[in-house]
Design a protein around this motif. Structure first.
Motif, PDB file in Angstrom:
ATOM      1  N   ASN A   1       0.830  -1.212   0.000  1.00  0.00           N
ATOM      2  CA  ASN A   1       0.000   0.000   0.000  1.00  0.00           C
ATOM      3  C   ASN A   1       0.860   1.256   0.000  1.00  0.00           C
ATOM      4  O   ASN A   1       0.579   2.212  -0.736  1.00  0.00           O
ATOM      5  CB  ASN A   1      -0.940  -0.006   1.200  1.00  0.00           C
ATOM      6  CG  ASN A   1      -1.990  -1.085   1.091  1.00  0.00           C
ATOM      7  OD1 ASN A   1      -2.373  -1.486  -0.004  1.00  0.00           O
ATOM      8  ND2 ASN A   1      -2.453  -1.579   2.212  1.00  0.00           N
ATOM      9  N   ILE A   2       1.909   1.272   0.808  1.00  0.00           N
ATOM     10  CA  ILE A   2       2.803   2.438   0.846  1.00  0.00           C
ATOM     11  C   ILE A   2       3.532   2.570  -0.488  1.00  0.00           C
ATOM     12  O   ILE A   2       3.654   3.675  -1.028  1.00  0.00           O
ATOM     13  CB  ILE A   2       3.796   2.319   2.010  1.00  0.00           C
ATOM     14  CG1 ILE A   2       3.060   2.408   3.344  1.00  0.00           C
ATOM     15  CG2 ILE A   2       4.879   3.396   1.930  1.00  0.00           C
ATOM     16  CD1 ILE A   2       3.901   2.034   4.548  1.00  0.00           C
ATOM     17  N   PHE A   3       4.012   1.464  -1.022  1.00  0.00           N
ATOM     18  CA  PHE A   3       4.717   1.502  -2.308  1.00  0.00           C
ATOM     19  C   PHE A   3       3.823   2.075  -3.400  1.00  0.00           C
ATOM     20  O   PHE A   3       4.240   2.956  -4.162  1.00  0.00           O
ATOM     21  CB  PHE A   3       5.208   0.106  -2.705  1.00  0.00           C
ATOM     22  CG  PHE A   3       5.763   0.069  -4.088  1.00  0.00           C
ATOM     23  CD1 PHE A   3       7.052   0.518  -4.336  1.00  0.00           C
ATOM     24  CD2 PHE A   3       5.000  -0.381  -5.153  1.00  0.00           C
ATOM     25  CE1 PHE A   3       7.574   0.506  -5.624  1.00  0.00           C
ATOM     26  CE2 PHE A   3       5.511  -0.396  -6.436  1.00  0.00           C
ATOM     27  CZ  PHE A   3       6.799   0.047  -6.669  1.00  0.00           C
ATOM     28  N   LEU A   4       2.591   1.582  -3.495  1.00  0.00           N
ATOM     29  CA  LEU A   4       1.681   2.065  -4.541  1.00  0.00           C
ATOM     30  C   LEU A   4       1.365   3.542  -4.365  1.00  0.00           C
ATOM     31  O   LEU A   4       1.305   4.290  -5.343  1.00  0.00           O
ATOM     32  CB  LEU A   4       0.399   1.228  -4.551  1.00  0.00           C
ATOM     33  CG  LEU A   4       0.582  -0.221  -5.020  1.00  0.00           C
ATOM     34  CD1 LEU A   4      -0.717  -1.002  -4.834  1.00  0.00           C
ATOM     35  CD2 LEU A   4       1.056  -0.280  -6.457  1.00  0.00           C
ATOM     36  N   ALA A   5       1.182   3.976  -3.123  1.00  0.00           N
ATOM     37  CA  ALA A   5       0.912   5.399  -2.865  1.00  0.00           C
ATOM     38  C   ALA A   5       2.114   6.253  -3.258  1.00  0.00           C
ATOM     39  O   ALA A   5       1.955   7.312  -3.884  1.00  0.00           O
ATOM     40  CB  ALA A   5       0.555   5.605  -1.398  1.00  0.00           C
ATOM     41  N   LEU A   6       3.321   5.805  -2.905  1.00  0.00           N
ATOM     42  CA  LEU A   6       4.528   6.535  -3.289  1.00  0.00           C
ATOM     43  C   LEU A   6       4.685   6.594  -4.803  1.00  0.00           C
ATOM     44  O   LEU A   6       4.993   7.642  -5.370  1.00  0.00           O
ATOM     45  CB  LEU A   6       5.765   5.862  -2.686  1.00  0.00           C
ATOM     46  CG  LEU A   6       6.088   6.149  -1.241  1.00  0.00           C
ATOM     47  CD1 LEU A   6       7.191   5.227  -0.752  1.00  0.00           C
ATOM     48  CD2 LEU A   6       6.487   7.595  -1.056  1.00  0.00           C
TER      49      LEU A   6
ATOM     50  N   TYR B   1      10.980   5.724 -14.690  1.00  0.00           N
ATOM     51  CA  TYR B   1      10.892   4.364 -14.164  1.00  0.00           C
ATOM     52  C   TYR B   1      10.815   4.425 -12.647  1.00  0.00           C
ATOM     53  O   TYR B   1      11.667   5.030 -11.996  1.00  0.00           O
ATOM     54  CB  TYR B   1      12.140   3.589 -14.608  1.00  0.00           C
ATOM     55  CG  TYR B   1      12.174   2.132 -14.200  1.00  0.00           C
ATOM     56  CD1 TYR B   1      11.512   1.176 -14.954  1.00  0.00           C
ATOM     57  CD2 TYR B   1      12.882   1.718 -13.081  1.00  0.00           C
ATOM     58  CE1 TYR B   1      11.566  -0.167 -14.595  1.00  0.00           C
ATOM     59  CE2 TYR B   1      12.934   0.384 -12.721  1.00  0.00           C
ATOM     60  CZ  TYR B   1      12.273  -0.550 -13.480  1.00  0.00           C
ATOM     61  OH  TYR B   1      12.322  -1.876 -13.118  1.00  0.00           O
ATOM     62  N   ILE B   2       9.772   3.819 -12.084  1.00  0.00           N
ATOM     63  CA  ILE B   2       9.586   3.754 -10.634  1.00  0.00           C
ATOM     64  C   ILE B   2       9.288   2.301 -10.299  1.00  0.00           C
ATOM     65  O   ILE B   2       8.337   1.721 -10.833  1.00  0.00           O
ATOM     66  CB  ILE B   2       8.418   4.638 -10.164  1.00  0.00           C
ATOM     67  CG1 ILE B   2       8.606   6.084 -10.623  1.00  0.00           C
ATOM     68  CG2 ILE B   2       8.265   4.562  -8.644  1.00  0.00           C
ATOM     69  CD1 ILE B   2       7.368   6.939 -10.464  1.00  0.00           C
ATOM     70  N   ASP B   3      10.106   1.724  -9.426  1.00  0.00           N
ATOM     71  CA  ASP B   3       9.899   0.326  -9.072  1.00  0.00           C
ATOM     72  C   ASP B   3      10.558   0.032  -7.733  1.00  0.00           C
ATOM     73  O   ASP B   3      11.247   0.881  -7.165  1.00  0.00           O
ATOM     74  CB  ASP B   3      10.476  -0.585 -10.154  1.00  0.00           C
ATOM     75  CG  ASP B   3       9.854  -1.978 -10.157  1.00  0.00           C
ATOM     76  OD1 ASP B   3       9.004  -2.273  -9.293  1.00  0.00           O
ATOM     77  OD2 ASP B   3      10.218  -2.770 -11.031  1.00  0.00           O
ATOM     78  N   GLN B   4      10.334  -1.186  -7.269  1.00  0.00           N
ATOM     79  CA  GLN B   4      10.993  -1.670  -6.076  1.00  0.00           C
ATOM     80  C   GLN B   4      12.468  -1.850  -6.367  1.00  0.00           C
ATOM     81  O   GLN B   4      12.843  -2.261  -7.473  1.00  0.00           O
ATOM     82  CB  GLN B   4      10.417  -3.043  -5.719  1.00  0.00           C
ATOM     83  CG  GLN B   4       9.824  -3.134  -4.368  1.00  0.00           C
ATOM     84  CD  GLN B   4       9.334  -4.553  -4.129  1.00  0.00           C
ATOM     85  OE1 GLN B   4       8.760  -5.186  -5.005  1.00  0.00           O
ATOM     86  NE2 GLN B   4       9.563  -5.028  -2.946  1.00  0.00           N
ATOM     87  N   ASP B   5      13.308  -1.541  -5.383  1.00  0.00           N
ATOM     88  CA  ASP B   5      14.742  -1.773  -5.551  1.00  0.00           C
ATOM     89  C   ASP B   5      15.028  -3.244  -5.315  1.00  0.00           C
ATOM     90  O   ASP B   5      14.979  -3.736  -4.193  1.00  0.00           O
ATOM     91  CB  ASP B   5      15.533  -0.917  -4.567  1.00  0.00           C
ATOM     92  CG  ASP B   5      17.030  -1.035  -4.762  1.00  0.00           C
ATOM     93  OD1 ASP B   5      17.455  -1.818  -5.640  1.00  0.00           O
ATOM     94  OD2 ASP B   5      17.769  -0.351  -4.047  1.00  0.00           O
ATOM     95  N   LEU B   6      15.281  -3.952  -6.395  1.00  0.00           N
ATOM     96  CA  LEU B   6      15.591  -5.376  -6.336  1.00  0.00           C
ATOM     97  C   LEU B   6      17.024  -5.627  -6.772  1.00  0.00           C
ATOM     98  O   LEU B   6      17.369  -6.721  -7.218  1.00  0.00           O
ATOM     99  CB  LEU B   6      14.611  -6.166  -7.217  1.00  0.00           C
ATOM    100  CG  LEU B   6      13.136  -6.006  -6.862  1.00  0.00           C
ATOM    101  CD1 LEU B   6      12.256  -6.680  -7.894  1.00  0.00           C
ATOM    102  CD2 LEU B   6      12.853  -6.548  -5.469  1.00  0.00           C
TER     103      LEU B   6
ATOM    104  N   ASP C   1      12.985   1.131  -1.651  1.00  0.00           N
ATOM    105  CA  ASP C   1      13.309  -0.012  -0.799  1.00  0.00           C
ATOM    106  C   ASP C   1      12.798   0.262   0.604  1.00  0.00           C
ATOM    107  O   ASP C   1      12.854   1.394   1.084  1.00  0.00           O
ATOM    108  CB  ASP C   1      14.825  -0.232  -0.768  1.00  0.00           C
ATOM    109  CG  ASP C   1      15.213  -1.497  -0.025  1.00  0.00           C
ATOM    110  OD1 ASP C   1      14.387  -2.422   0.063  1.00  0.00           O
ATOM    111  OD2 ASP C   1      16.350  -1.562   0.455  1.00  0.00           O
ATOM    112  N   PHE C   2      12.291  -0.762   1.241  1.00  0.00           N
ATOM    113  CA  PHE C   2      11.830  -0.657   2.621  1.00  0.00           C
ATOM    114  C   PHE C   2      12.757  -1.479   3.500  1.00  0.00           C
ATOM    115  O   PHE C   2      12.970  -2.660   3.250  1.00  0.00           O
ATOM    116  CB  PHE C   2      10.397  -1.196   2.771  1.00  0.00           C
ATOM    117  CG  PHE C   2       9.377  -0.385   2.037  1.00  0.00           C
ATOM    118  CD1 PHE C   2       8.917   0.800   2.553  1.00  0.00           C
ATOM    119  CD2 PHE C   2       8.887  -0.810   0.818  1.00  0.00           C
ATOM    120  CE1 PHE C   2       7.972   1.556   1.884  1.00  0.00           C
ATOM    121  CE2 PHE C   2       7.941  -0.075   0.138  1.00  0.00           C
ATOM    122  CZ  PHE C   2       7.486   1.113   0.673  1.00  0.00           C
ATOM    123  N   GLU C   3      13.292  -0.831   4.512  1.00  0.00           N
ATOM    124  CA  GLU C   3      14.092  -1.562   5.489  1.00  0.00           C
ATOM    125  C   GLU C   3      13.161  -2.491   6.255  1.00  0.00           C
ATOM    126  O   GLU C   3      11.989  -2.178   6.472  1.00  0.00           O
ATOM    127  CB  GLU C   3      14.759  -0.593   6.465  1.00  0.00           C
ATOM    128  CG  GLU C   3      15.773   0.319   5.823  1.00  0.00           C
ATOM    129  CD  GLU C   3      17.019  -0.420   5.375  1.00  0.00           C
ATOM    130  OE1 GLU C   3      17.440  -1.356   6.068  1.00  0.00           O
ATOM    131  OE2 GLU C   3      17.568  -0.054   4.334  1.00  0.00           O
TER     132      GLU C   3
END
Length: 70
Positions: free
Chosen positions: A7-12, A25-30, A49-51
């Motif tokens: 939810n936080i990722f999508l809002a960001l 480009y916006i995505d999760q840091d993988l 990225d989320f700690e």
């Protein structure tokens, strides 16, 4: 989605897209930037990225407050 991180990722992601349209480009840091000499991203990019943290521990740090609305 039920995950707080999702939810936080999508809002960001939505906020960044609406406020900074130049970001391509916006995505999760993988680890995309560590992959090879030519990362599989479009530039400019934002990698989120989320700690790791425990939600129970985080909730214990919250203190209830009273708010008066007029």
């Amino acid at each position: 989605m039920n995950s707080p991180f999702a939810n936080i990722f999508l809002a960001l992601q939505q906020h960044i897209q609406s406020q900074v349209p130049a970001i391509k480009y916006i995505d999760q840091d993988l680890g995309q930037l560590k992959a090879n000499a030519r990362p599989p991203v479009s530039w400019p990019c934002v990698l989120i990225d989320f700690e790791d943290f425990n939600l129970r521990t985080l909730a214990k740090m919250c203190k209830p407050q009273r708010v008066l609305l007029y």
